[in-house]
Write a protein that holds these residues in place. Sequence first.
Motif, PDB file in Angstrom:
ATOM      1  N   PHE A  21       0.767  -1.028  -0.087  1.00  0.00           N
ATOM      2  CA  PHE A  21       0.111   0.091  -0.003  1.00  0.00           C
ATOM      3  C   PHE A  21       0.764   1.297   0.047  1.00  0.00           C
ATOM      4  O   PHE A  21       1.819   1.304   0.765  1.00  0.00           O
ATOM      5  CB  PHE A  21      -0.892  -0.003   1.410  1.00  0.00           C
ATOM      6  N   GLU A  22       0.777   2.103  -0.870  1.00  0.00           N
ATOM      7  CA  GLU A  22       1.570   3.268  -1.187  1.00  0.00           C
ATOM      8  C   GLU A  22       0.704   4.539  -0.923  1.00  0.00           C
ATOM      9  O   GLU A  22      -0.134   4.647  -1.598  1.00  0.00           O
ATOM     10  CB  GLU A  22       2.022   3.317  -2.442  1.00  0.00           C
ATOM     11  N   PRO A  23       0.660   5.437   0.095  1.00  0.00           N
ATOM     12  CA  PRO A  23      -0.115   6.675   0.226  1.00  0.00           C
ATOM     13  C   PRO A  23       0.158   7.617  -0.575  1.00  0.00           C
ATOM     14  O   PRO A  23       1.033   7.491  -1.734  1.00  0.00           O
ATOM     15  CB  PRO A  23       0.317   6.967   1.946  1.00  0.00           C
ATOM     16  N   LEU A  24      -0.557   8.878  -0.556  1.00  0.00           N
ATOM     17  CA  LEU A  24      -0.449   9.961  -1.394  1.00  0.00           C
ATOM     18  C   LEU A  24       0.873  10.438  -1.707  1.00  0.00           C
ATOM     19  O   LEU A  24       1.567  10.393  -0.621  1.00  0.00           O
ATOM     20  CB  LEU A  24      -1.331  11.018  -0.870  1.00  0.00           C
ATOM     21  N   VAL A  25       1.330  10.660  -2.806  1.00  0.00           N
ATOM     22  CA  VAL A  25       2.425  11.366  -3.307  1.00  0.00           C
ATOM     23  C   VAL A  25       2.041  12.329  -4.111  1.00  0.00           C
ATOM     24  O   VAL A  25       1.570  12.171  -5.163  1.00  0.00           O
ATOM     25  CB  VAL A  25       3.567  10.251  -3.958  1.00  0.00           C
ATOM     26  N   LEU A  31      -4.202  -9.037   5.846  1.00  0.00           N
ATOM     27  CA  LEU A  31      -3.262  -8.013   5.302  1.00  0.00           C
ATOM     28  C   LEU A  31      -4.314  -6.993   4.509  1.00  0.00           C
ATOM     29  O   LEU A  31      -4.299  -5.921   4.711  1.00  0.00           O
ATOM     30  CB  LEU A  31      -2.272  -8.549   4.390  1.00  0.00           C
ATOM     31  N   LEU A  32      -5.250  -7.561   3.868  1.00  0.00           N
ATOM     32  CA  LEU A  32      -6.061  -6.856   3.152  1.00  0.00           C
ATOM     33  C   LEU A  32      -7.143  -5.787   3.931  1.00  0.00           C
ATOM     34  O   LEU A  32      -7.462  -4.586   3.555  1.00  0.00           O
ATOM     35  CB  LEU A  32      -7.041  -7.552   2.000  1.00  0.00           C
ATOM     36  N   LYS A  33      -7.316  -6.197   5.024  1.00  0.00           N
ATOM     37  CA  LYS A  33      -7.946  -5.454   6.007  1.00  0.00           C
ATOM     38  C   LYS A  33      -7.224  -4.319   6.535  1.00  0.00           C
ATOM     39  O   LYS A  33      -7.659  -3.081   6.234  1.00  0.00           O
ATOM     40  CB  LYS A  33      -8.469  -6.097   7.332  1.00  0.00           C
ATOM     41  N   ILE A  34      -6.014  -4.475   6.701  1.00  0.00           N
ATOM     42  CA  ILE A  34      -5.267  -3.399   7.102  1.00  0.00           C
ATOM     43  C   ILE A  34      -5.038  -2.433   5.855  1.00  0.00           C
ATOM     44  O   ILE A  34      -4.830  -1.312   5.946  1.00  0.00           O
ATOM     45  CB  ILE A  34      -3.721  -4.026   7.587  1.00  0.00           C
ATOM     46  N   ALA A  35      -4.567  -2.788   4.684  1.00  0.00           N
ATOM     47  CA  ALA A  35      -4.360  -2.235   3.404  1.00  0.00           C
ATOM     48  C   ALA A  35      -5.886  -1.356   3.206  1.00  0.00           C
ATOM     49  O   ALA A  35      -5.273  -0.047   2.919  1.00  0.00           O
ATOM     50  CB  ALA A  35      -4.014  -2.936   2.566  1.00  0.00           C
ATOM     51  N   ASN A  36      -6.573  -1.794   3.294  1.00  0.00           N
ATOM     52  CA  ASN A  36      -8.079  -1.073   3.149  1.00  0.00           C
ATOM     53  C   ASN A  36      -8.315   0.020   3.879  1.00  0.00           C
ATOM     54  O   ASN A  36      -8.830   1.071   3.864  1.00  0.00           O
ATOM     55  CB  ASN A  36      -9.086  -2.021   2.980  1.00  0.00           C
ATOM     56  N   GLN A  37      -7.705  -0.359   5.260  1.00  0.00           N
ATOM     57  CA  GLN A  37      -8.104   0.697   6.369  1.00  0.00           C
ATOM     58  C   GLN A  37      -7.052   2.004   6.016  1.00  0.00           C
ATOM     59  O   GLN A  37      -7.320   3.078   6.374  1.00  0.00           O
ATOM     60  CB  GLN A  37      -7.763   0.251   7.757  1.00  0.00           C
ATOM     61  N   LYS A  38      -5.699   1.359   5.723  1.00  0.00           N
ATOM     62  CA  LYS A  38      -4.937   2.581   5.378  1.00  0.00           C
ATOM     63  C   LYS A  38      -5.413   3.411   4.177  1.00  0.00           C
ATOM     64  O   LYS A  38      -5.261   4.606   4.318  1.00  0.00           O
ATOM     65  CB  LYS A  38      -3.600   1.958   5.031  1.00  0.00           C
ATOM     66  N   MET A  39      -5.854   2.774   3.170  1.00  0.00           N
ATOM     67  CA  MET A  39      -6.736   3.493   1.985  1.00  0.00           C
ATOM     68  C   MET A  39      -7.561   4.517   2.483  1.00  0.00           C
ATOM     69  O   MET A  39      -7.649   5.628   1.912  1.00  0.00           O
ATOM     70  CB  MET A  39      -7.184   2.390   1.075  1.00  0.00           C
ATOM     71  N   GLU A  40      -8.485   4.110   3.362  1.00  0.00           N
ATOM     72  CA  GLU A  40      -9.646   4.925   3.887  1.00  0.00           C
ATOM     73  C   GLU A  40      -8.910   6.320   4.705  1.00  0.00           C
ATOM     74  O   GLU A  40      -9.434   7.218   4.512  1.00  0.00           O
ATOM     75  CB  GLU A  40     -10.419   4.188   4.577  1.00  0.00           C
ATOM     76  N   GLU A  41      -8.051   5.974   5.359  1.00  0.00           N
ATOM     77  CA  GLU A  41      -7.222   6.765   6.136  1.00  0.00           C
ATOM     78  C   GLU A  41      -6.583   7.847   5.365  1.00  0.00           C
ATOM     79  O   GLU A  41      -6.641   8.943   5.463  1.00  0.00           O
ATOM     80  CB  GLU A  41      -6.411   6.033   7.126  1.00  0.00           C
ATOM     81  N   ASN A  42      -6.018   7.421   4.503  1.00  0.00           N
ATOM     82  CA  ASN A  42      -5.264   8.054   3.258  1.00  0.00           C
ATOM     83  C   ASN A  42      -6.246   9.002   2.472  1.00  0.00           C
ATOM     84  O   ASN A  42      -5.886  10.455   2.331  1.00  0.00           O
ATOM     85  CB  ASN A  42      -4.703   7.269   2.174  1.00  0.00           C
ATOM     86  N   LYS A  43      -7.557   8.585   2.296  1.00  0.00           N
ATOM     87  CA  LYS A  43      -8.519   9.469   1.643  1.00  0.00           C
ATOM     88  C   LYS A  43      -8.983  10.618   2.782  1.00  0.00           C
ATOM     89  O   LYS A  43      -9.265  11.722   2.337  1.00  0.00           O
ATOM     90  CB  LYS A  43      -9.772   8.569   1.294  1.00  0.00           C
ATOM     91  N   LYS A  44      -9.153  10.201   3.822  1.00  0.00           N
ATOM     92  CA  LYS A  44      -9.489  11.285   4.948  1.00  0.00           C
ATOM     93  C   LYS A  44      -8.375  12.357   4.993  1.00  0.00           C
ATOM     94  O   LYS A  44      -8.516  13.424   5.079  1.00  0.00           O
ATOM     95  CB  LYS A  44      -9.817  10.540   6.148  1.00  0.00           C
ATOM     96  N   ARG A  45      -7.000  11.902   4.932  1.00  0.00           N
ATOM     97  CA  ARG A  45      -5.869  12.909   4.901  1.00  0.00           C
ATOM     98  C   ARG A  45      -5.993  13.755   3.672  1.00  0.00           C
ATOM     99  O   ARG A  45      -5.592  14.928   3.684  1.00  0.00           O
ATOM    100  CB  ARG A  45      -4.688  12.182   4.999  1.00  0.00           C
ATOM    101  N   ILE A  46      -6.423  13.331   2.571  1.00  0.00           N
ATOM    102  CA  ILE A  46      -6.435  13.943   1.253  1.00  0.00           C
ATOM    103  C   ILE A  46      -7.581  15.057   1.381  1.00  0.00           C
ATOM    104  O   ILE A  46      -7.409  16.227   1.036  1.00  0.00           O
ATOM    105  CB  ILE A  46      -6.680  13.145  -0.122  1.00  0.00           C
ATOM    106  N   GLU A  47      -8.726  14.688   1.984  1.00  0.00           N
ATOM    107  CA  GLU A  47      -9.737  15.500   2.070  1.00  0.00           C
ATOM    108  C   GLU A  47      -9.436  16.757   2.995  1.00  0.00           C
ATOM    109  O   GLU A  47      -9.761  17.783   2.784  1.00  0.00           O
ATOM    110  CB  GLU A  47     -11.194  14.752   2.692  1.00  0.00           C
ATOM    111  N   ARG A  48      -8.630  16.555   4.244  1.00  0.00           N
ATOM    112  CA  ARG A  48      -8.293  17.369   4.986  1.00  0.00           C
ATOM    113  C   ARG A  48      -7.379  18.288   4.411  1.00  0.00           C
ATOM    114  O   ARG A  48      -7.277  19.687   4.589  1.00  0.00           O
ATOM    115  CB  ARG A  48      -7.579  16.681   6.333  1.00  0.00           C
ATOM    116  N   PHE A  49      -6.253  17.779   3.641  1.00  0.00           N
ATOM    117  CA  PHE A  49      -5.324  18.556   2.646  1.00  0.00           C
ATOM    118  C   PHE A  49      -5.993  19.640   2.037  1.00  0.00           C
ATOM    119  O   PHE A  49      -5.762  20.808   1.793  1.00  0.00           O
ATOM    120  CB  PHE A  49      -4.474  17.701   1.968  1.00  0.00           C
ATOM    121  N   TYR A  50      -6.868  19.130   1.164  1.00  0.00           N
ATOM    122  CA  TYR A  50      -7.699  19.838   0.303  1.00  0.00           C
ATOM    123  C   TYR A  50      -8.406  20.982   1.020  1.00  0.00           C
ATOM    124  O   TYR A  50      -8.313  22.256   0.769  1.00  0.00           O
ATOM    125  CB  TYR A  50      -8.843  19.407  -0.435  1.00  0.00           C
TER     126      TYR A  50
END
Length: 258
Positions: free
Chosen positions: A100-104, A170-189
């Motif tokens: 899983f790779e977060p926002l860059v 692992l998929l549960k963790i990866a998908n949770q990280k994806m959701e957290e990443n999306k929340k951070r993107i929204e906060r960033f915007y």
Amino acid sequence: MDRSAEFRRWKAQCLSKVDLSRKGSVDEDVAEIVQLLNGREQFFTTSSCSGRIILLDESINGFEVKKQNCCWLLVTHKPCIKDDLMVALKNANGDAVLKFEPLVLHVQCRQLEDAQILHSVAIESGFRNSGITVGKRGKTMLAVRSTHGLEVPLSHRGKLMVTEDYIDFLLKIANQKMEENKKRIERFYNCLQQALERQTITKSHPKEKINKKNNSYSHKKKRNLEKAHGKCITEENDKERENDDDTVINATVFPEDY
């Protein structure tokens, strides 16, 4: 050519180039941020990825991973479905790795002050691995990154090395990280919008800022004069008491700024 003109020319050249990324277009979840930044004269984006879950089939030579020989078995910018992953794993011949790779996000900034504003927004939004780089001729770039990635090997030479239960985990963790990443993107915007609005207001009304400072100074000066006047009255009263036969000893304590 002054720096602002040079920056505008450079920006126009970069934004007119063909998107050479694997996908060939800006990811949906980061598109608003890219548009917002590119719409401002002091910024332009050079690359971006909203975050992804990928399954790579890596060729190993000793301990060195040959990235040019990697085969992309699966890539998604949304939460990953187990069935899709299991189908992709069947095509692995080398060492399959789930990542899983977060926002860059890479942003060129006209000057250091602009980069510092974006850096503060990134940190506030949860992208705490972000950094500013100043290169030749004062070229300034901000890289927005996060540390909540994931990288786990699943197979070796085509043989699955973990259980399906572990893949579920692992998929549960990866998908949770994806959701957290999306929340951070929204906060960033949202934080970016507010920061740019404040910057615009400050540049549009510099006199108001000066007047506020002057008003603040005037009020402070008035208070000090009133305090000084009160001190003088007290000193005069003390002198009158000294001339009185029935003198009363009176100690008056004044603030240190008298």
